[in-house]
Design an enzyme around this catalytic site. Structure first.
Site, PDB file in Angstrom:
ATOM      1  N   GLY A 110     -44.005  51.450 -18.859  1.00 58.10           N
ATOM      2  CA  GLY A 110     -44.839  52.639 -18.293  1.00 58.10           C
ATOM      3  C   GLY A 110     -46.216  52.654 -19.134  1.00 58.10           C
ATOM      4  CD  GLN A 142     -49.669  54.858 -23.260  1.00 60.23           C
ATOM      5  OE1 GLN A 142     -49.303  54.893 -22.132  1.00 60.23           O
ATOM      6  NE2 GLN A 142     -48.897  54.230 -24.445  1.00 60.23           N
ATOM      7  CB  CYS A 164     -45.091  54.855 -27.659  1.00 61.92           C
ATOM      8  SG  CYS A 164     -46.556  55.352 -26.856  1.00 61.92           S
ATOM      9  CG  LEU A 165     -46.933  49.751 -24.273  1.00 65.92           C
ATOM     10  CD1 LEU A 165     -47.527  49.315 -23.196  1.00 65.92           C
ATOM     11  CD2 LEU A 165     -46.217  48.525 -24.891  1.00 65.92           C
ATOM     12  CG  HIS A 210     -42.542  57.907 -23.283  1.00 64.77           C
ATOM     13  ND1 HIS A 210     -42.096  57.924 -24.462  1.00 64.77           N
ATOM     14  CD2 HIS A 210     -43.802  57.373 -23.360  1.00 64.77           C
ATOM     15  CE1 HIS A 210     -43.047  57.499 -25.205  1.00 64.77           C
ATOM     16  NE2 HIS A 210     -44.027  56.754 -24.578  1.00 64.77           N
ATOM     17  CD  GLU A 211     -45.408  55.978 -19.947  1.00 64.08           C
ATOM     18  OE1 GLU A 211     -46.634  56.043 -20.157  1.00 64.08           O
ATOM     19  OE2 GLU A 211     -44.794  55.152 -20.611  1.00 64.08           O
ATOM     20  CG  HIS A 268     -48.712  58.946 -23.002  1.00 60.44           C
ATOM     21  ND1 HIS A 268     -49.323  58.831 -24.273  1.00 60.44           N
ATOM     22  CD2 HIS A 268     -47.912  58.017 -23.069  1.00 60.44           C
ATOM     23  CE1 HIS A 268     -48.547  57.985 -25.045  1.00 60.44           C
ATOM     24  NE2 HIS A 268     -47.705  57.284 -24.306  1.00 60.44           N
TER      25      HIS A 268
END
Length: 196
Positions: A45, A50, A105-106, A147-148, A151
């Site tokens: 995702g 991000q 997480c990225l 999760h996304e 953000h």
């Protein structure tokens, strides 16, 4: 084009993102670039904050989880075609017992922690063609979406950890924001300049 992923500590990750309209400039190119960026970093995702954009847009591709033998048949089926774009999303319901899963997480590389999230959600969103959907998800699909979604609300998975756990991670999180970490994808570190 692969975009740099914004690291922990950047203010854009703390903003509540704004809705966009169908005439948002170069949306198709942005979506293409975000998918390319996500795959390049082996993510499931990616949200617009991000990549430095405070807009209500995120995407997921959880199809890889459909191969997971540990999931039941129904879960695997739900994950099979789980490549989606969510624009101006709003979670309208969260239900079920919170369950734990190890998340990463990225924007926060090399840190993975157990996070509790509700079992199922009902979400309203526009797809990439600005067609409206109201859908329900549970299990792993619901988790990836939540999760996304966090953000675009300015929330990170580390916010869901205990105060003690966050204190223990403080040094590692500071190192991430300063760029003192090895990553094999392009990143932008908010505090790297302050170090020079």
């Amino acid at each position: 084009m692969i975009l740099p992923i914004v690291a922990f500590g950047d203010p854009v990750l703390r903003k509540v993102a704004k809705d966009i309209t169908p005439d948002y400039p170069n949306l198709d190119t942005l979506l293409e670039n975000m998918f390319e960026t996500m795959y390049n970093a082996y993510g499931v995702g990616l949200a617009a904050p991000q990549v430095g954009l405070p807009i209500r847009l995120f995407m997921i591709d959880a199809t890889g989880f459909a191969e997971d033998e540990e999931l039941d048949e129904e879960q695997r089926k739900q994950l099979e075609g789980m490549k989606k774009v969510f624009i101006n999303a709003k979670i309208i319901e969260r239900n079920g017992e919170p369950w734990v899963f190890n998340e990463g997480c990225l924007s926060i590389p090399d840190i993975r922690e157990d996070v509790f999230r509700p079992e199922s959600i009902k979400i309203e969103y526009m797809d990439e063609n600005f067609e409206k959907h109201v859908e329900e998800y549970d299990g792993l699909a619901a988790r990836v979406i939540q999760h996304e979604y966090d953000h675009i609300e300015g929330i990170l998975f580390t916010d869901k950890l205990s105060a003690l756990k966050r204190r223990l991670l403080k040094g590692r999180l500071t190192n991430i924001s300063r760029g003192r970490i090895k990553v094999d994808y392009k990143m932008r570190f908010p505090d790297a300049k302050k170090m020079r």
